[in-house]
Design an enzyme around this catalytic site. Structure first.
Site, short mmCIF file in Angstrom:
data_model
loop_
_atom_site.label_atom_id
_atom_site.label_comp_id
_atom_site.label_asym_id
_atom_site.label_seq_id
_atom_site.Cartn_x
_atom_site.Cartn_y
_atom_site.Cartn_z
N ASN A 64 23.88 61.59 61.34
CA ASN A 64 24.15 62.08 59.99
C ASN A 64 25.20 61.20 59.34
O ASN A 64 26.38 61.25 59.71
CB ASN A 64 24.63 63.53 60.07
N HIS B 245 17.92 64.18 53.40
CA HIS B 245 19.20 63.84 54.04
C HIS B 245 19.03 63.97 55.55
O HIS B 245 18.50 64.97 56.04
CB HIS B 245 20.29 64.78 53.53
N CYS C 260 26.93 65.39 51.43
CA CYS C 260 25.59 64.92 51.77
C CYS C 260 24.62 64.98 50.59
O CYS C 260 23.52 64.41 50.68
CB CYS C 260 25.05 65.74 52.94
#
Length: 412
Positions: free
Chosen positions: A368, A338, A187
């Protein structure tokens, strides 16, 4: 701990030795925090003009801004001039998941801020999404594929074990065989890609760098585990980072860290296929040969620990990057994190005293998407008119590794 260091670091010279022999011509100090010199020389040692872009040290839950061991010089800047994104066609809602695991839209949204996510299916592929995002970014930037000098594919889920970047190069129409390689930092991958692009431009003479963040975590999700299957989706996003004069520099400051101790809280580790037949039987040269085929396990995550890590370390990292850029949070037009969990975003923005109306979030629609989440959200914010040329953005990625990093950048 990892420390994002400078491109050229004459470790045998101390700061005092450099200063004693350094005779720079008249200079200016750029907004990015880099001194701008026409020529720099150290007695007996030619020193190529470059940027020293560095991150801090310390433990995963206790660190502060690091100090550069040597001065920072740059003669060339870089800026973001184009963006693009692409998502799979299949939309999976929270209600869809409730038919698979014991959950509900209300339960998921209250804990994560997610309503929907996109998942690869049919003829969709991560390479195809990445190509589409790349072409859209190049079109906005008005850069021809043949003018791309470098492609950075930021992904932890490549469709080829040896890397996907060269396939993106070919699919995007780049015929001049530019350097292309993958960056694996989960990420945090996209912001690390921005750092790498800046280093290649400032220290390597590259002109147009295509940075792609793309992941297909749906392939590594246990869809019967409601703690993780509710979180993840697939997507790709891309930006074009272009060389420019130093006074137009649009990447102001970086801060990066990693801590392997935290890997136990978020991972997808290698495992052996125990169902594989013993090819050599009992006549093999060794009991454990040939090796068993391996594959990666599904994503394993301790959500509470990851939450604690993010709300503590991410604000510190952003403040450190702001300090290196000579800025404060009041100078930031937009906060772009993020897209992991809305509660993390809310906590970080609260600590930085950045109001919710200045926070970019599309988590509700996509979940996500790992390395794709920041460029995907950025692309939507730019194309909708929310982010305007000249706006300053504080962006931060964090996750598996554990890794985390931040950059302060200007759009356009």
């Amino acid at each position: 701990m990892a420390n994002a260091s400078g491109l050229i670091s004459p470790s045998t010279l101390t700061v005092k030795q450099i200063n004693n022999h350094l005779t720079p011509p008249p200079s200016t100090f750029s907004q990015s925090g880099f001194y701008l010199f026409n020529r720099i020389s150290v007695k007996g040692l030619p020193l190529r003009c470059c940027s020293s872009i560095h991150g801090g040290g310390g433990a995963a839950h206790k660190h502060g801004p690091s100090q550069s061991p040597i001065p920072k010089w740059v003669t060339q800047g870089c800026k973001l001039v184009g963006c693009g994104s692409a998502v799979p066609s299949l939309n999976i809602s929270n209600d869809d998941l409730s038919s698979i695991v014991e959950t509900s839209d209300k339960w998921i949204y209250e804990r994560t801020g997610i309503h929907n996510r996109r998942v690869l299916s049919g003829k969709d592929s991560l390479t195809g999404l990445s190509e589409m995002a790349a072409r859209r970014a190049l079109e906005m930037a008005q850069v021809e594929p043949d003018d791309v000098d470098l492609i950075l594919m930021c992904t932890s889920t490549p469709e080829d074990l040896f890397g996907s970047a060269p396939q993106i190069q070919r699919a995007s129409g780049c015929k001049n065989s530019p350097l292309s390689y993958d960056i694996t930092a989960a990420c945090s991958g996209f912001v690390l890609g921005l750092l790498s692009a800046a280093c290649h431009i400032r220290g390597g003479g590259f002109k147009n760098v295509l940075v792609i963040g793309a992941d297909s975590l749906s392939r590594y999700v246990d869809w019967t585990d409601r703690k993780t299957c509710i979180l993840f989706g697939d997507a790709a996003g891309a930006v074009v980072v272009q060389a420019c004069d130093g006074n137009e520099d649009g990447l102001f400051g970086f801060d990066f860290h990693s801590d392997g101790e935290g890997q136990k809280h978020l991972n997808a580790t290698m495992r052996e296929d125990n169902d594989q037949e013993d090819v050599l039987g009992t006549n093999g040269p060794a009991a454990d040969f040939p090796p068993k085929r391996s594959s990666y396990s599904c994503i394993q995550m301790n959500g509470q620990e990851v939450f604690r890590f993010a709300v503590k370390c991410v604000p510190q990292s952003i403040e450190s990057a702001l300090g290196k850029a000579g800025m404060t949070s009041s100078d930031v037009d937009w906060l772009l994190l993020h897209q992991a969990n809305q509660r993390i975003t809310d906590k970080v923005s609260e600590k930085l005293q950045i109001p919710s109306e200045r926070v970019i979030s599309n988590l509700a629609n996509y979940g996500n998407t790992s390395a794709a989440s920041i460029p995907l959200a950025l692309d939507e914010a730019i194309r909708s008119g929310k982010v305007q040329p000249g706006h300053t953005i504080a962006a931060s990625g964090f996750g598996a590794g554990l890794t985390w990093g931040s950059t302060i950048m200007r759009w356009g």
